[in-house]
Design a protein around this motif. Structure first.
Motif, PDB file in Angstrom:
ATOM      1  N   ARG A 104       7.840   0.371  -8.174  1.00 50.74           N
ATOM      2  CA  ARG A 104       8.125   1.340  -7.238  1.00 50.74           C
ATOM      3  C   ARG A 104       7.368   2.780  -7.666  1.00 50.74           C
ATOM      4  O   ARG A 104       7.123   3.419  -6.893  1.00 50.74           O
ATOM      5  CB  ARG A 104       9.503   1.759  -6.846  1.00 50.74           C
TER       6      ARG A 104
ATOM      7  N   ASN B 199      -4.426   2.532  -5.334  1.00 47.76           N
ATOM      8  CA  ASN B 199      -5.436   2.947  -4.578  1.00 47.76           C
ATOM      9  C   ASN B 199      -4.750   4.295  -3.638  1.00 47.76           C
ATOM     10  O   ASN B 199      -5.210   4.443  -2.499  1.00 47.76           O
ATOM     11  CB  ASN B 199      -5.796   1.711  -3.403  1.00 47.76           C
ATOM     12  N   GLY B 200      -4.491   4.905  -4.450  1.00 51.58           N
ATOM     13  CA  GLY B 200      -3.997   6.386  -4.121  1.00 51.58           C
ATOM     14  C   GLY B 200      -2.580   6.351  -3.313  1.00 51.58           C
ATOM     15  O   GLY B 200      -2.039   7.530  -2.711  1.00 51.58           O
ATOM     16  N   ARG B 201      -1.972   5.477  -3.197  1.00 54.46           N
ATOM     17  CA  ARG B 201      -0.739   5.130  -2.483  1.00 54.46           C
ATOM     18  C   ARG B 201       0.290   4.538  -3.467  1.00 54.46           C
ATOM     19  O   ARG B 201       0.084   3.650  -4.093  1.00 54.46           O
ATOM     20  CB  ARG B 201      -0.775   4.313  -1.139  1.00 54.46           C
ATOM     21  N   ALA B 202       1.768   5.206  -3.103  1.00 51.42           N
ATOM     22  CA  ALA B 202       2.840   4.406  -3.956  1.00 51.42           C
ATOM     23  C   ALA B 202       3.256   3.268  -3.560  1.00 51.42           C
ATOM     24  O   ALA B 202       3.187   3.124  -2.409  1.00 51.42           O
ATOM     25  CB  ALA B 202       4.087   5.504  -3.829  1.00 51.42           C
TER      26      ALA B 202
ATOM     27  N   ARG C  46      -8.460  11.107  -6.536  1.00 55.77           N
ATOM     28  CA  ARG C  46      -7.549  10.688  -5.443  1.00 55.77           C
ATOM     29  C   ARG C  46      -6.819   9.480  -5.637  1.00 55.77           C
ATOM     30  O   ARG C  46      -5.511   9.301  -5.166  1.00 55.77           O
ATOM     31  CB  ARG C  46      -8.340  10.352  -4.290  1.00 55.77           C
ATOM     32  N   ASP C  47      -7.245   8.811  -6.823  1.00 53.01           N
ATOM     33  CA  ASP C  47      -6.396   7.748  -7.262  1.00 53.01           C
ATOM     34  C   ASP C  47      -4.964   8.013  -7.924  1.00 53.01           C
ATOM     35  O   ASP C  47      -4.067   7.075  -8.296  1.00 53.01           O
ATOM     36  CB  ASP C  47      -7.126   6.661  -7.918  1.00 53.01           C
TER      37      ASP C  47
ATOM     38  N   GLY D  76      -3.003   9.659  -6.593  1.00 53.47           N
ATOM     39  CA  GLY D  76      -1.882   9.838  -5.507  1.00 53.47           C
ATOM     40  C   GLY D  76      -1.052  11.279  -5.595  1.00 53.47           C
ATOM     41  O   GLY D  76      -1.638  12.159  -5.990  1.00 53.47           O
ATOM     42  N   THR D  77       0.127  11.037  -5.451  1.00 55.49           N
ATOM     43  CA  THR D  77       1.157  12.114  -5.492  1.00 55.49           C
ATOM     44  C   THR D  77       1.055  12.640  -7.017  1.00 55.49           C
ATOM     45  O   THR D  77       1.625  13.845  -6.893  1.00 55.49           O
ATOM     46  CB  THR D  77       2.423  11.926  -5.062  1.00 55.49           C
TER      47      THR D  77
ATOM     48  N   GLY E  94       6.072   1.694  -3.600  1.00 56.33           N
ATOM     49  CA  GLY E  94       7.521   1.846  -2.891  1.00 56.33           C
ATOM     50  C   GLY E  94       8.624   0.723  -3.314  1.00 56.33           C
ATOM     51  O   GLY E  94       8.270  -0.231  -3.717  1.00 56.33           O
TER      52      GLY E  94
ATOM     53  N   ILE F  30       1.252   3.651  -8.368  1.00 55.50           N
ATOM     54  CA  ILE F  30       0.419   4.187  -7.557  1.00 55.50           C
ATOM     55  C   ILE F  30      -0.791   3.192  -7.397  1.00 55.50           C
ATOM     56  O   ILE F  30      -1.703   3.041  -8.344  1.00 55.50           O
ATOM     57  CB  ILE F  30      -0.471   5.789  -7.756  1.00 55.50           C
TER      58      ILE F  30
ATOM     59  N   ASP G  89      -8.672  -2.959  -7.532  1.00 48.04           N
ATOM     60  CA  ASP G  89      -7.669  -1.816  -7.137  1.00 48.04           C
ATOM     61  C   ASP G  89      -7.439  -0.782  -8.432  1.00 48.04           C
ATOM     62  O   ASP G  89      -7.872  -1.098  -9.443  1.00 48.04           O
ATOM     63  CB  ASP G  89      -6.388  -2.548  -7.132  1.00 48.04           C
TER      64      ASP G  89
END
Length: 436
Positions: free
Chosen positions: A410, A415-418, A295-296, A298-299, A420, A413, A378
């Motif tokens: 940007r 903790n699984g999230r970008a 899951r880490d 992310g996308t 940005g 990733i 993290d």
């Protein structure tokens, strides 16, 4: 019958005297060696006082009062510190003869030393109204970068600064001082307008041209500012040597030696943190490894990644040990943050990351917004990691560690999230203007 030799006028003799004073200053290191650089200011001041005394011998025969004030002002302005007497003499010179370009240039330099940037700008602009010359152009370039204003206006000022410095170089392509100031202008443009690698390349080329000139070789600013660029490129040995040379050229310049000391201390800290895995205890290491999961990514777990060019490419996960010293295209690595590395500067943000194999590397993140840094624990994913091997020896200290360079947060990733675009901010630049 042989032609009679031309006899120099009192004005010409006095002018030659002042020119010799500046030659003594500008070629001091070339003439006496780097080991004597610390004596430069004292020796120049001695010559300055001698020159003032000799000027008195000529000034009774010099009818042009504006020229007397210019010569006196030039002598008093030879030191790198501000002289109110120089300002007074040069102000008189331009009042007596408003078209005296050299007086305007020296008066502008006086105001610059006094930190009166607006007045300095007026002097250099005024000089250019009478004659296009390299001194006014390059000094105006320097001044424009110091003017304050909103971000959009600052970008325009930096672009104009580059243009003025280019014009100065075009008037005399062998003048190292003009090349050095063009390099500084490019460096500001690089940091202030989106960090185009081509601009940084032009910056380093300008510094290279500057170093060919013996006058520029004696200027500590050249080595200091180039060291700033080298540090950003993580050419750490060249950066350390640059700060060291700047400090030797001007032993009173505390900042140059401080930058060298701080950078070496930072590198030692990074090396220690990589070697000790952030000094984490066994249980903590085991806990961090267990926390890592698919899951880490992310996308990036889809095997797709949109790169800086906006192009979608395939990426596959690999371990840190499998990375090569280059940009690892088509790869993504994952790991946990085991520590942050303290630095006196905000750029770059540095932490150490460890994967399931307990392989640990340093990660330097540039252009990260303040307060957006990673915390211990993290979980990170880095696409197409750029790997560098830092290995150097400086003043008896050996440094060696592996590093991943991230020039834009940007694409990270966490903790699984970008992260940005809102976590991105342009790097803060420190360019010296001690004696440009």
């Amino acid at each position: 019958m042989a032609a009679e030799e031309r006899v120099s006028s009192p004005t010409e003799c006095a002018g030659t005297l002042v020119d010799e004073l500046y030659n003594f200053r500008d070629h001091f290191v070339e003439r006496f060696g780097l080991e004597k650089a610390g004596d430069k200011e004292v020796e120049v001041e001695k010559k300055m006082k001698e020159c003032l005394q000799k000027l008195e011998f000529y000034q009774g025969d010099i009818k042009n009062k504006s020229m007397i004030q210019l010569l006196r002002g030039r002598i008093l302005n030879v030191l790198y510190k501000y002289s109110p007497e120089a300002e007074e003499a040069l102000s008189r010179a331009v009042k007596l003869d408003p078209k005296l370009v050299e007086a305007w240039n020296h008066l502008g330099e006086c105001y610059w030393k006094k930190d009166d940037v607006s007045a300095a700008k007026n002097c250099f602009t005024g000089a250019l109204n009478h004659s296009k010359n390299k001194v006014s152009l390059r000094n105006l370039s320097m001044v424009l970068r110091q003017l304050s204003g909103p971000p959009v206006e600052k970008v325009k000022l930096i672009e104009e600064s580059v243009q003025r410095a280019k014009e100065a170089v075009q008037l005399d392509v062998k003048d190292g001082t003009s090349w050095s100031i063009l390099g500084n202008a490019y460096l500001c443009q690089f940091f202030g307008t989106g960090q185009n690698p081509m601009i940084l390349k032009q910056c380093m080329q300008a510094y290279g041209q500057a170093e060919k000139d013996p006058v520029a070789q004696g200027n500590p600013d050249l080595y200091f500012n180039r060291a700033v660029a080298y540090k950003y490129q993580e050419e750490y040995l060249l950066a350390l040597e640059g700060f060291d040379t700047a400090a030797q050229l001007d032993p009173s310049w505390v900042e140059a030696r401080t930058k060298e000391t701080e950078l070496l201390s930072y590198l030692k800290d990074v090396q220690e943190m990589v070697e000790t895995k952030g000094k984490a205890k066994t249980k903590k290491i085991e806990s961090l490894i267990k926390s890592l999961g698919e899951r880490d990514l992310g996308t990036y777990s889809t095997g797709q990644y949109t790169n800086k060019a906006g192009k979608s490419v395939n990426i596959a996960r690999c371990r840190l040990n499998d990375l090569q010293v280059k940009v690892n295209e088509g790869k993504v690595v994952m790991g946990a943050v085991v520590c942050n590395v303290h630095s006196n500067e905000l750029v770059p943000f540095t932490f150490c990351m460890m994967d399931e194999d307990q392989t640990c590397v340093a990660v330097t993140v540039y252009n990260l917004a303040q307060g957006a840094g990673m915390k211990i624990g993290d979980r990170m994913a880095i696409p197409e990691p750029c790997v560098k091997k830092v290995k150097l020896s400086h003043k008896g200290t050996e440094i060696s560690f592996g590093s991943i360079i991230v020039d834009s947060p940007r694409f990270l990733i966490v903790n699984g999230r970008a992260l940005g675009a809102n976590k991105e901010a342009l790097a803060v630049l420190s360019v010296s203007t001690v004696s440009e």
